[in-house]
Design a protein around this motif. Structure first.
Motif, PDB file in Angstrom:
ATOM      1  N   MET A  24      -3.214   1.182  -7.593  1.00 10.55           N
ATOM      2  CA  MET A  24      -3.406   2.334  -6.708  1.00 10.55           C
ATOM      3  C   MET A  24      -4.877   2.700  -6.615  1.00 10.55           C
ATOM      4  O   MET A  24      -5.428   2.924  -5.522  1.00 10.55           O
ATOM      5  CB  MET A  24      -2.643   3.554  -7.253  1.00 10.55           C
ATOM      6  CG  MET A  24      -1.147   3.470  -7.257  1.00 10.55           C
ATOM      7  SD  MET A  24      -0.499   4.894  -8.201  1.00 10.55           S
ATOM      8  CE  MET A  24       1.024   4.181  -8.825  1.00 10.55           C
TER       9      MET A  24
ATOM     10  N   LEU B 205      -7.850   8.872  -5.933  1.00 10.15           N
ATOM     11  CA  LEU B 205      -6.568   9.334  -6.462  1.00 10.15           C
ATOM     12  C   LEU B 205      -6.829   9.862  -7.877  1.00 10.15           C
ATOM     13  O   LEU B 205      -6.503   9.226  -8.875  1.00 10.15           O
ATOM     14  CB  LEU B 205      -5.544   8.195  -6.479  1.00 10.15           C
ATOM     15  CG  LEU B 205      -5.103   7.655  -5.119  1.00 10.15           C
ATOM     16  CD1 LEU B 205      -4.258   6.394  -5.287  1.00 10.15           C
ATOM     17  CD2 LEU B 205      -4.312   8.710  -4.340  1.00 10.15           C
TER      18      LEU B 205
ATOM     19  N   LEU C 179       1.195   4.079  -2.961  1.00 12.94           N
ATOM     20  CA  LEU C 179       0.986   5.496  -2.673  1.00 12.94           C
ATOM     21  C   LEU C 179       2.212   6.309  -3.091  1.00 12.94           C
ATOM     22  O   LEU C 179       2.085   7.408  -3.647  1.00 12.94           O
ATOM     23  CB  LEU C 179       0.690   5.701  -1.188  1.00 12.94           C
ATOM     24  CG  LEU C 179      -0.701   5.265  -0.716  1.00 12.94           C
ATOM     25  CD1 LEU C 179      -0.786   5.341   0.804  1.00 12.94           C
ATOM     26  CD2 LEU C 179      -1.775   6.134  -1.351  1.00 12.94           C
TER      27      LEU C 179
ATOM     28  N   ALA D  51      -7.208   2.459  -3.220  1.00 11.30           N
ATOM     29  CA  ALA D  51      -7.824   3.680  -2.689  1.00 11.30           C
ATOM     30  C   ALA D  51      -9.342   3.562  -2.682  1.00 11.30           C
ATOM     31  O   ALA D  51     -10.001   3.911  -1.693  1.00 11.30           O
ATOM     32  CB  ALA D  51      -7.380   4.888  -3.515  1.00 11.30           C
TER      33      ALA D  51
ATOM     34  N   LYS E  90       0.839  -1.206   0.000  1.00  7.77           N
ATOM     35  CA  LYS E  90       0.000   0.000   0.000  1.00  7.77           C
ATOM     36  C   LYS E  90       0.868   1.249   0.000  1.00  7.77           C
ATOM     37  O   LYS E  90       0.611   2.205  -0.743  1.00  7.77           O
ATOM     38  CB  LYS E  90      -0.940  -0.005   1.202  1.00  7.77           C
ATOM     39  CG  LYS E  90      -2.043  -1.049   1.139  1.00  7.77           C
ATOM     40  CD  LYS E  90      -2.874  -1.049   2.410  1.00  7.77           C
ATOM     41  CE  LYS E  90      -3.915  -2.171   2.396  1.00  7.77           C
ATOM     42  NZ  LYS E  90      -4.693  -2.214   3.670  1.00  7.77           N
ATOM     43  N   LEU E  91       1.912   1.254   0.844  1.00  7.33           N
ATOM     44  CA  LEU E  91       2.810   2.411   0.873  1.00  7.33           C
ATOM     45  C   LEU E  91       3.558   2.545  -0.445  1.00  7.33           C
ATOM     46  O   LEU E  91       3.729   3.657  -0.960  1.00  7.33           O
ATOM     47  CB  LEU E  91       3.801   2.286   2.032  1.00  7.33           C
ATOM     48  CG  LEU E  91       4.759   3.480   2.198  1.00  7.33           C
ATOM     49  CD1 LEU E  91       3.989   4.775   2.438  1.00  7.33           C
ATOM     50  CD2 LEU E  91       5.738   3.229   3.339  1.00  7.33           C
TER      51      LEU E  91
ATOM     52  N   SER F 264       2.215   6.733  -6.723  1.00  4.24           N
ATOM     53  CA  SER F 264       1.243   7.727  -7.171  1.00  4.24           C
ATOM     54  C   SER F 264       1.868   9.118  -7.165  1.00  4.24           C
ATOM     55  O   SER F 264       1.603   9.938  -8.051  1.00  4.24           O
ATOM     56  CB  SER F 264      -0.027   7.695  -6.305  1.00  4.24           C
ATOM     57  OG  SER F 264       0.179   8.301  -5.042  1.00  4.24           O
ATOM     58  N   LEU F 265       2.722   9.388  -6.176  1.00  9.54           N
ATOM     59  CA  LEU F 265       3.421  10.676  -6.148  1.00  9.54           C
ATOM     60  C   LEU F 265       4.330  10.829  -7.361  1.00  9.54           C
ATOM     61  O   LEU F 265       4.433  11.906  -7.949  1.00  9.54           O
ATOM     62  CB  LEU F 265       4.248  10.796  -4.863  1.00  9.54           C
ATOM     63  CG  LEU F 265       3.495  10.780  -3.537  1.00  9.54           C
ATOM     64  CD1 LEU F 265       4.489  10.882  -2.379  1.00  9.54           C
ATOM     65  CD2 LEU F 265       2.481  11.885  -3.462  1.00  9.54           C
TER      66      LEU F 265
END
Length: 308
Positions: free
Chosen positions: A254, A265, A181, A258, A177-178, A184-185
């Motif tokens: 992602m 997202l 995320l 979410a 999950k991290l 996604s950045l």
């Protein structure tokens, strides 16, 4: 007695990680290398110190001889196929370190299959570009039993990585999950840079002043991606550093994670639209994530390639 290690999957990231594992990991036995195309494993072994790495013919051989097995492949299907093969044999007492970027549910399923057969398991995706892998500057995100993570730690800081964000005695899926995320950045950053560079081209500002602004304001990874765009690396490279297909896979994961948690997202959806254009133009396995710049250029009425 020192453990013997093996590595399954030798993509851009894996090759850099293997180099540091061999050169700085204090291994007393050769690192066993398996890749679907054996020539890639043989070529990598030939670049490493003599006697420190050995290409093997099969996944079964890589697992049978090893105590700690690293797996880093491109997608969920490949990871499941690898572990289906692995778990046909005796894996009791072995530690599997799964470094691929997968859906958390896939990782949990694989982990349960492995631990049900008496193996230990750590989910440990990593952050960093291939250049960071070569430099030993990756960030590891290990999740699983602390006792298993402790067996991995001698190969992280000062060897393959510079830091870790650990989920000790936590669900394996937390690491993924991290990782998603974080990715996604990266997708959002690349998309913003690409649109900015395309707009600079279209408005007459030009690539050099915009790139200088990016370097002065942000530098770091922003500057590296900006350089890949301005230099045309995104369409000239023979092999992508981060393929459009893999980036779209991550984007889908992602969005799913979410959505399941009741979050959104939205920017990732925009990035995915551009990535679809990159795949259509250059091929999903050939187009690079920085090709979002080319896709943004096309939407602005310019050529995908900035070769003018």
């Amino acid at each position: 007695m020192a453990p013997q290690l093996s590595w399954i999957g030798l993509g851009n990231m894996g090759r850099g990680m293997v180099k540091n594992l061999v050169e700085k990991g204090n291994l007393e036995k050769p690192l066993l290398l398996y890749n679907r195309t054996k020539k890639r494993a043989e070529e990598l072994a030939a670049t490493l110190p003599a006697g420190k790495a050995e290409a093997v013919d099969s996944i079964e051989e890589a697992v049978k001889k090893a105590d700690i097995i690293f797996v880093m492949v491109s997608n969920d299907t490949a990871a499941q196929d690898v572990f289906d093969t692995i778990l046909e044999g005796d894996v009791a007492g072995k530690l599997f370190v799964e470094c691929s970027t997968l859906h958390p549910d896939t990782t949990e399923k694989i982990a349960k299959s492995a631990t049900d057969k008496g193996a230990e398991f750590v989910a440990s995706p990593v952050f960093g570009a291939p250049a960071a892998a070569v430099a030993g500057q990756l960030i590891f995100v290990p999740a699983g039993p602390k006792s298993a993570i402790d067996k991995l730690r001698p190969y992280i800081q000062g060897v393959m990585g510079r830091a870790e964000i650990a989920f000790e005695d936590a669900a394996y899926g937390q690491a993924l999950k991290l990782k998603l995320l974080g990715n996604s950045l990266i997708l959002n950053m690349v998309t913003s840079l690409a649109e900015g560079h395309a707009a600079a081209d279209k408005t007459g500002v030009g690539p050099a002043p915009f790139r200088q602004l990016v370097d002065l304001l942000f530098g770091g990874i922003y500057g590296l991606y900006s350089e890949r765009m301005v230099a045309g690396t995104y369409w000239k490279m023979a092999e992508p550093l981060f393929s459009a297909n893999n980036a779209r896979k991550d984007a889908a994961h992602m969005a799913d994670v979410a959505r399941a948690a009741g979050a959104e997202l939205r920017f990732v959806a925009v990035a995915d639209e551009y990535l679809r254009d990159v795949a259509d133009h250059a091929g999903g396995d050939k187009g690079d994530i920085a090709g979002i710049y080319g896709a943004a250029r096309k939407r602005a009425g310019l050529k995908f390639e900035n070769d003018a």
